[in-house]
Motif scaffolding. Structure first.
Motif, short mmCIF file in Angstrom:
data_model
loop_
_atom_site.label_atom_id
_atom_site.label_comp_id
_atom_site.label_asym_id
_atom_site.label_seq_id
_atom_site.Cartn_x
_atom_site.Cartn_y
_atom_site.Cartn_z
N HIS A 65 8.56 -78.04 -58.51
CA HIS A 65 9.46 -78.63 -57.51
C HIS A 65 10.54 -79.45 -58.21
O HIS A 65 10.27 -80.18 -59.16
CB HIS A 65 8.67 -79.52 -56.55
N HIS A 72 19.51 -79.81 -55.10
CA HIS A 72 19.76 -78.84 -54.04
C HIS A 72 19.73 -77.44 -54.63
O HIS A 72 20.05 -77.22 -55.82
CB HIS A 72 21.12 -79.09 -53.39
N LYS A 73 19.36 -76.48 -53.82
CA LYS A 73 19.25 -75.10 -54.28
C LYS A 73 20.56 -74.60 -54.88
O LYS A 73 20.56 -73.91 -55.91
CB LYS A 73 18.80 -74.19 -53.13
N ASP A 74 21.67 -74.94 -54.26
CA ASP A 74 22.97 -74.49 -54.76
C ASP A 74 23.24 -75.05 -56.15
O ASP A 74 23.82 -74.37 -57.00
CB ASP A 74 24.07 -74.92 -53.79
N ILE A 81 14.63 -69.09 -58.28
CA ILE A 81 14.47 -70.28 -57.45
C ILE A 81 13.82 -69.85 -56.14
O ILE A 81 14.26 -68.89 -55.50
CB ILE A 81 15.83 -70.95 -57.15
N ASP A 131 11.85 -71.11 -52.31
CA ASP A 131 11.74 -72.15 -51.29
C ASP A 131 10.27 -72.52 -51.14
O ASP A 131 9.43 -71.66 -50.88
CB ASP A 131 12.29 -71.66 -49.95
N PRO A 145 13.30 -77.04 -53.32
CA PRO A 145 13.37 -75.79 -54.09
C PRO A 145 12.48 -75.90 -55.32
O PRO A 145 12.20 -77.00 -55.81
CB PRO A 145 14.84 -75.69 -54.47
N ARG A 180 11.18 -73.61 -59.14
CA ARG A 180 11.44 -72.50 -60.06
C ARG A 180 10.12 -71.82 -60.39
O ARG A 180 9.13 -72.49 -60.70
CB ARG A 180 12.13 -73.01 -61.33
#
Length: 350
Positions: free
Chosen positions: A168, A172-174, A263, A265, A271, A273
């Protein structure tokens, strides 16, 4: 040059902290081996009691028993070594786990996945050192300010966890999909500036370790050049003989290509890995709806999550790699052999 990591009255002859990896990836076997080799060995408290026969009935009690047992076993491997525990703030019985680790004689508690604002108060009657995990200068400032104001103390150690870490992540994912645009070296320097303020106030060193993307000696040299005192490394230790995960878990790292590191969810709303596998694809199709709740995390609603994070991680660490979640850092694809912890630690000795 012989650079050591010193915090409190403890000294690691190799400035390497082994990152905590749950569920069951870093237990006494790995943590003890790292501590014996001169580093800081870290046991992950995340659902640590998953092998206890009463785990399903009372997971919290099983986890507390296992915290004591794993620390004791790690001490047998490394009687003079530094043994710590990683405990996530997002864990439901967080306070109970912190107190259990301190009572069991943990040298260090590392805490992230949230702001560990209550941590100093939970260990004040013990000799256990404490270290928050931060990913930004803002979070470092909030934690240090609150600890200073409420508990009149500063961290004994600080872990800066960057966007290349595994599991974790506090981004942010972006951001994780465009890491090169983050200029994270500048963020590390900004965090160091925050910590320096509290070093001056408390008139003692507060060592800082950089985590995320540390795999080779050159990675560590870069972190030290930025001003860090040490590194925290996890992925490199998975493919060791001493790692507590199933051999098939380690083999999944050996088989992974760069394209396999993705990545995902997580049910906890952050997010993460992980290694791409069948489970990830099936979870995206809601084929792993949770059948039960293990009461592990605060912000988890079993009625609205795609899968149970506990079950997914337990299956993986036990070797069911097609139906489990295999967290990893960006460098998992670099693994090409099973190593001994002692050899890795020798590479990082300064």
């Amino acid at each position: 040059m012989n650079k050591e990591l010193k915090f409190g009255d403890r000294k690691a002859t190799v400035p390497v902290i082994q990152g905590g990896m749950g569920v069951g990836v870093s237990l006494s076997g790995l943590a003890g081996a790292v501590a014996k080799a001169g580093g800081v060995g870290i046991i992950s408290a995340a659902q640590i009691g998953f092998r206890d026969p009463d785990f399903d009935k009372d997971p919290a009690a099983a986890n507390i028993r296992a915290i004591h047992e794993e620390i004791k076993k790690a001490r047998q491997i490394a009687p003079e070594g530094i043994i710590g525990v990683n405990i996530m703030v997002a864990t439901k019985p967080y306070a109970s786990y912190v107190k259990a680790a301190a009572d069991a004689g943990a040298d260090l508690i590392i805490s992230g996945a949230g702001l560990p604002l209550a941590l100093p108060g939970l260990v004040k009657e013990s000799g256990t050192s404490i270290a928050p995990i931060v990913s930004s200068a803002k979070s470092a400032s909030v934690i240090c300010k609150m600890w200073d104001r409420k508990d009149h103390r500063a961290p004994d150690l600080v872990i800066i966890e960057g966007p290349k870490a595994g599991g974790h992540l506090g981004f942010h994912k972006d951001q994780l999909l465009h890491i090169d645009t983050l200029d994270y070296d500048t963020e590390i320097k900004d965090i160091l500036t925050v910590i320096k303020e509290y070093e001056i106030k408390y008139q003692r060193p507060i060592p800082v370790a950089v985590a995320g993307g540390i795999y080779t000696r050159s990675d560590m040299d870069h972190a030290l050049a930025l001003g860090a005192d040490a590194v925290q490394m996890a992925t490199r230790f998975v493919t060791t003989h001493e790692c507590d995960a199933h051999p098939k878990y380690k083999q999944a790292y050996l088989n992974a290509s760069e394209a396999d590191i993705i990545i995902v969810d997580s049910p906890v709303g952050m997010p993460g890995r992980a290694v791409h596998n069948r489970f990830v694809d099936e979870a995206a199709l809601n084929l792993h709806r949770p059948a039960r709740c293990h009461k592990c995390l605060e912000h988890c609603d079993p009625a609205h999550i795609p899968y149970c994070i506990t079950d997914a991680l337990v299956r993986a660490v036990q070797g069911d790699i097609d139906h489990g979640l295999l967290f990893c850092g960006t460098n998992a694809a670099r693994a090409d052999r099973i190593e001994h912890v002692s050899d890795i630690m020798q590479e990082f000795r300064l």
